[in-house]
Write an enzyme that holds these catalytic residues in place. Sequence first.
Site, short mmCIF file in Angstrom:
data_model
loop_
_atom_site.label_atom_id
_atom_site.label_comp_id
_atom_site.label_asym_id
_atom_site.label_seq_id
_atom_site.Cartn_x
_atom_site.Cartn_y
_atom_site.Cartn_z
N SER A 1 -2.52 -8.09 3.15
CA SER A 1 -3.08 -7.95 4.51
C SER A 1 -3.43 -9.32 5.08
CB SER A 1 -4.33 -7.07 4.47
OG SER A 1 -4.04 -5.84 3.86
N ARG A 2 -3.72 -10.27 4.20
CA ARG A 2 -4.14 -11.60 4.67
C ARG A 2 -2.95 -12.45 5.11
NH1 ARG A 2 -8.50 -10.79 0.57
NH2 ARG A 2 -10.44 -10.85 1.74
N GLN B 1 -18.06 -6.88 -1.21
CA GLN B 1 -17.15 -7.66 -2.04
C GLN B 1 -16.73 -8.97 -1.37
OE1 GLN B 1 -14.23 -4.34 -2.04
NE2 GLN B 1 -12.68 -5.95 -1.99
N HIS C 1 0.84 -1.21 0.00
CA HIS C 1 0.00 0.00 0.00
C HIS C 1 0.88 1.26 0.00
CE1 HIS C 1 -2.74 -2.97 2.19
NE2 HIS C 1 -3.50 -2.60 1.16
P1 AMP Z 1 -6.47 -4.07 -0.41
O1 AMP Z 1 -6.32 -3.23 0.82
O2 AMP Z 1 -5.99 -5.45 -0.27
O3 AMP Z 1 -7.86 -3.97 -0.99
O4 AMP Z 1 -5.52 -3.41 -1.50
C1 AMP Z 1 -5.59 -2.05 -1.81
C2 AMP Z 1 -4.71 -1.77 -2.99
O5 AMP Z 1 -3.37 -2.12 -2.68
C3 AMP Z 1 -5.10 -2.58 -4.23
O6 AMP Z 1 -4.97 -1.78 -5.38
C4 AMP Z 1 -4.08 -3.70 -4.22
O7 AMP Z 1 -3.83 -4.25 -5.48
C5 AMP Z 1 -2.86 -2.97 -3.68
N1 AMP Z 1 -1.90 -3.94 -3.11
C6 AMP Z 1 -2.15 -4.89 -2.20
N2 AMP Z 1 -1.04 -5.62 -1.96
C7 AMP Z 1 -0.07 -5.12 -2.77
C8 AMP Z 1 1.30 -5.44 -3.01
N3 AMP Z 1 1.90 -6.44 -2.37
N4 AMP Z 1 1.98 -4.70 -3.91
C9 AMP Z 1 1.37 -3.68 -4.58
N5 AMP Z 1 0.09 -3.33 -4.40
C10 AMP Z 1 -0.63 -4.03 -3.51
#
Ligand code: AMP
Length: 282
Positions: free
Chosen positions: A189-190, A53, A29
């Site tokens: 995050s998981r 979602q 992030h």
């Molecule tokens: P999330 O909080 O998982 O919904 O992710 C929010 C944003 O962060 C989304 O656009 C994801 O694709 C991006 N994201 C999550 N993990 C990564 C990572 N390891 N590298 C780059 N972007 C990420």
Amino acid sequence: MNAAVAAIKPRKPSGLALVPTMGALHEGHAALMRTARESNAAVVVSIYVNPTQFGPNEDFAKYPRPLEADCRICEREGVAVVFAPTDNEMYPGSQPRLRGRGQLAASTWVEELQVAKRLEGERRPSHFHGVCTVVAKLFNIIQPDRAYFGQKDYQQLKVIQRMVRDLCYPIEIVSVPTVREADGLAMSSRNRYLSPDERAQALVLWKALNCARDLFAKGERDPQRLQTAMAQVIATAPAARLDYAEIADGETLEQRQKVKRGDVALIAAFVGATRLIDNLIL
Ligand code: AMP
């Protein structure tokens, strides 16, 4: 100012950026925020665990929500505004968590029907209509010039690009490469759900993707053979259970007869009870 001076004066970044997230922020992030800061006057990060979602048996209730720590990361990264709305602000007058598709009190939805069809869309039937709807709402509320998405969620990125084109949003979608741990595991995050042993075994996703890339580099163009090879690597980890390992067209995510450069290898696998996804462009 004469033209020569104007040409060498560094241009101030202008415009407003949006980085949509579900919180539990990590370096992936932060990379989105940093990229956004480089070319925008201000960055807004949204933090919202979007109930629509998540499927009924997914991890919505236990999804981590460390809002204070997240705000500190945003501050460190020079984010101007953290937008952390309530369910009622995002879905006025409805209880999205309690309703499946078709019985929603909120009667307006945004759906992408082509890129979202297979892979995650097939395994998680209401996932992308939840994603598209919440992202459309965020776009309407924040009205950014640019929005930043990670390649880590490759299909999501392509679905959003398609939605923005189809709905004529005047927003540039910027993709950011996947940030990985030192050993290659994609940050997520998981990952914090994984026990130390599962964390070690989770590396098979990255190994499987690299196996596909190596075979492709050696000239293999049969998608079935690449998919079988990826599945075999996943099978070496006793805690891992493959959901899918596929090669798809890099834009439409449709299946391939013959693999081409720019196609993408995508994997979803459970490691213990945790479902992880990763991908690699060939
Ligand atoms: P999330 O909080 O998982 O919904 O992710 C929010 C944003 O962060 C989304 O656009 C994801 O694709 C991006 N994201 C999550 N993990 C990564 C990572 N390891 N590298 C780059 N972007 C990420």
